[in-house]
Design a protein around this motif. Structure first.
Motif, mmCIF file in Angstrom:
data_model
loop_
_atom_site.group_PDB
_atom_site.id
_atom_site.type_symbol
_atom_site.label_atom_id
_atom_site.label_comp_id
_atom_site.label_asym_id
_atom_site.label_seq_id
_atom_site.Cartn_x
_atom_site.Cartn_y
_atom_site.Cartn_z
ATOM 1 N N ALA A 138 -92.184 -19.533 121.424
ATOM 2 C CA ALA A 138 -91.018 -18.940 120.764
ATOM 3 C C ALA A 138 -91.427 -18.006 119.628
ATOM 4 C CB ALA A 138 -90.101 -20.034 120.234
ATOM 5 N N THR A 139 -92.633 -18.155 119.119
ATOM 6 C CA THR A 139 -93.097 -17.313 118.015
ATOM 7 C C THR A 139 -93.972 -16.155 118.491
ATOM 8 O OG1 THR A 139 -95.091 -18.623 117.637
ATOM 9 C CG2 THR A 139 -93.075 -19.317 116.488
ATOM 10 N N LYS A 140 -94.165 -16.036 119.789
ATOM 11 C CA LYS A 140 -95.042 -15.007 120.345
ATOM 12 C C LYS A 140 -94.415 -13.619 120.175
ATOM 13 C CE LYS A 140 -97.238 -13.512 124.599
ATOM 14 N NZ LYS A 140 -97.352 -13.739 126.028
ATOM 15 N N VAL A 141 -95.235 -12.675 119.782
ATOM 16 C CA VAL A 141 -94.793 -11.292 119.638
ATOM 17 C C VAL A 141 -95.502 -10.473 120.706
ATOM 18 C CG1 VAL A 141 -94.738 -9.275 118.131
ATOM 19 C CG2 VAL A 141 -94.455 -11.569 117.168
ATOM 20 N N ASP A 142 -94.729 -9.717 121.474
ATOM 21 C CA ASP A 142 -95.297 -8.876 122.519
ATOM 22 C C ASP A 142 -95.322 -7.445 122.011
ATOM 23 O OD1 ASP A 142 -96.233 -7.758 124.790
ATOM 24 O OD2 ASP A 142 -94.540 -8.322 126.061
ATOM 25 N N PHE A 143 -96.488 -6.982 121.596
ATOM 26 C CA PHE A 143 -96.612 -5.658 120.996
ATOM 27 C C PHE A 143 -96.518 -4.527 122.022
ATOM 28 C CE2 PHE A 143 -98.572 -8.385 117.829
ATOM 29 C CZ PHE A 143 -97.924 -7.938 116.692
ATOM 30 N N PHE A 144 -96.685 -4.840 123.283
ATOM 31 C CA PHE A 144 -96.660 -3.802 124.304
ATOM 32 C C PHE A 144 -95.247 -3.334 124.625
ATOM 33 C CE2 PHE A 144 -100.704 -5.990 125.103
ATOM 34 C CZ PHE A 144 -101.544 -4.907 124.904
ATOM 35 N N THR A 145 -94.250 -4.040 124.178
ATOM 36 C CA THR A 145 -92.873 -3.632 124.454
ATOM 37 C C THR A 145 -92.316 -2.737 123.343
ATOM 38 O OG1 THR A 145 -91.972 -5.605 123.422
ATOM 39 C CG2 THR A 145 -92.382 -5.697 125.789
ATOM 40 N N MET A 146 -93.061 -2.567 122.285
ATOM 41 C CA MET A 146 -92.581 -1.759 121.174
ATOM 42 C C MET A 146 -92.834 -0.281 121.477
ATOM 43 S SD MET A 146 -93.838 -4.121 118.027
ATOM 44 C CE MET A 146 -93.025 -3.130 116.796
ATOM 45 N N VAL A 147 -91.975 0.578 121.002
ATOM 46 C CA VAL A 147 -92.138 2.018 121.178
ATOM 47 C C VAL A 147 -93.237 2.481 120.235
ATOM 48 C CG1 VAL A 147 -91.008 4.254 120.990
ATOM 49 C CG2 VAL A 147 -89.737 2.263 121.817
ATOM 50 N N ARG A 148 -94.188 3.218 120.769
ATOM 51 C CA ARG A 148 -95.331 3.639 119.962
ATOM 52 C C ARG A 148 -95.048 4.915 119.187
ATOM 53 N NH1 ARG A 148 -100.725 3.161 123.279
ATOM 54 N NH2 ARG A 148 -101.483 3.655 121.218
#
Length: 151
Positions: A138-148
């Motif tokens: 639940a605390t995992k952050v997926d950085f690949f889904t963020m707009v660069r």
């Protein structure tokens, strides 16, 4: 005939399962499933500490992480089987119950105890592990889904 290494691996698995069980759980399951047999102490329950070692990244040089309190004991059933136990914490009653289960697993009672004691402990441990993994996920952050922001 089972290979000795298979027997050792199986015994290590049930000993580890009982060592990590919640306080009083092994004794409760044992008492519900089996009448405690007569035994003699080879080593009465005693409390001590062990040094925990760690490695950075699992592969680095070992270092002393700290100490953990453990209770250990050894007993012999009147039929000759020997049971050992090491459990986390200051829990003499739990160490006695775990040593009894270890000794009884070397008798004809093994199938009954596997179903009545070890299988429930294994299922409870799996449930605790899944709950912990879900809480961490639940605390995992997926950085690949963020707009660069690149063009």
């Amino acid at each position: 005939m089972k290979d000795l290494s298979d027997q050792e691996a199986e015994r290590k698995a049930w000993m580890g399962l009982m060592a990590k069980a919640p306080e009083g759980r092994v004794a409760a399951l044992l008492d519900a499933a089996w009448t405690r047999p007569a035994f003699t102490w080879l080593r009465a329950p005693e409390i001590g500490s062990v040094m925990l070692r760690g490695r950075m990244g699992g592969t680095g040089a070992p270092f002393n992480l700290g100490e953990m309190t453990v209770t250990r004991c050894a007993l012999r059933l009147t039929t000759g089987e020997v049971g050992h136990a090491y459990v986390q914490g200051r829990r003499k009653a739990d160490a006695e119950a775990a040593a009894l289960v270890d000794a009884l697993m070397q008798t004809d009672a093994a199938t009954t105890l596997r179903q009545a004691v070890l299988d429930p402990l294994r299922a409870e441990r799996a449930t605790r592990t899944e709950a912990r993994a879900a809480k961490a996920a639940a605390t995992k952050v997926d950085f690949f889904t963020m707009v660069r922001g690149e063009d």
